[in-house]
Design a protein around this motif. Structure first.
Motif: not given
Ligand code: MLT
Ligand code: MN
Ligand code: ZN
Length: 306
Positions: A10-12, A92-94, A271-273
């Motif tokens: 995930a983001g970060g 933002v992360d995508h 996914i996106h952990i």
């Protein structure tokens, strides 16, 4: 079809650059059995042909392209296997990685919903910024179930399902959800008929979403948090998983329960952990629970051929 997982976090990312939680610190120190992961994105190709579709453009895209030679077939002095980008939301992360593709020699084909296009020309105007470089050839994803194809990637068909999740934190309508803020994508290989349901951000499983998951040969779904109160319990803010549009894995109505209802042969992948999620620790009880339920964790570089 061939799906390459470019990033599974995930983001970060994991470990997150500024985080010294048990997991991030343990991963860095080598005292925790856990794979590092970059921010979520997948690359999808048909069975034939080098070109494919990028699902989301992560801030880590340049490192992901370097780590996955399939994205650079090297047919010309300037080349890329990315025939187009499909966006699941405006987070933002995508989407930040779109800016890293600005050296392209031709406008970048981008598929997104109207709600996402509004955010990406307004609150976070990356599409307008790209207009000063390679330009964008924007294609509209309709949320009424009309299928679409991406030119240059024969043999794959895509169909969007609107999801209940959240617009990005910067979105002018973060607290007024609009249909199309977040979508799931059903990907069909038209030759084999095999299908994958992809939804890295999924807050709620509606009957239509469950139907799509039930009919798919593989599901790749939101793996952000294990427990609803994961962040507050670590002293990281007060918002729950559900508050920010992510269905947690554990507990009543959680993702594990939903995945248990799928046909036995369905491949179940998360996914996106998030870096706080205990499933990342291969020695945790949470990780063992997923294994008992036949649920896999996506890892960077993984090839999925449903
Ligand atoms: C999310 O998945 O909820 C977002 O990526 C949050 C964020 O932008 O930090
Ligand atoms: Mn995210
Ligand atoms: Zn952490």
């Amino acid at each position: 079809m061939r799906i390459t997982v470019l990033g599974a976090a995930a983001g970060g990312g994991f470990p997150q650059w500024n985080c010294n939680c048990r997991q991030c610190a343990g991963q860095r120190a080598g005292t925790l059995r856990a794979q590092p992961r970059t921010q979520s994105s997948i690359f999808v190709q048909g069975d034939h042909g080098a070109d494919g579709v990028l699902f989301n453009a992560s801030p880590d895209i340049l490192a992901q392209i370097r780590a996955n030679p399939v994205l650079q077939p090297g047919r010309a002095r300037r080349d890329s296997a990315i025939a187009g980008v499909v966006l699941m939301d405006g987070q933002v992360d995508h989407v930040t990685g779109l800016l890293m593709l600005r050296e392209r020699g031709a406008p970048l084909p981008v598929w997104c919903t109207d709600a996402v296009a509004d955010d990406l020309t307004g609150g976070f105007p990356v599409l307008r910024v790209l207009d000063h470089f390679c330009g964008v050839q924007r294609h509209r994803i309709s949320i009424d179930g009309t299928p679409f194809e991406v030119p240059g990637v024969p043999g794959l068909r895509f169909r969007a399902l609107p999801l209940s999740s959240k617009a990005a934190p910067y979105s002018p309508h973060r607290d007024r959800p609009a249909p199309g803020d977040n979508i799931g994508l059903l990907i069909t290989d038209t030759a084999s008929g095999r299908t994958v349901f992809y939804a890295p951000g999924l807050g709620e499983i509606s009957p239509a979403v469950f139907d799509a998951m039930h009919g798919a040969d593989a599901v790749m779904v939101d793996g952000t948090f294990f427990t609803d109160d994961e962040m507050p319990a670590l002293g990281l803010g007060h918002k729950t998983a559900r508050d920010i549009g992510h269905l947690p894995q554990s507990g009543p109505g959680g993702m594990v329960e939903w995945l248990d209802r799928l046909p036995p042969a369905t491949r179940r992948l998360l996914i996106h952990i998030n870096n706080t999620n205990p499933i990342l620790d291969q020695d945790s009880a949470a990780n063992a629970l997923l294994r008992e339920h036949g649920i896999e964790l996506c890892e960077d570089g993984m090839l999925i051929q449903p």
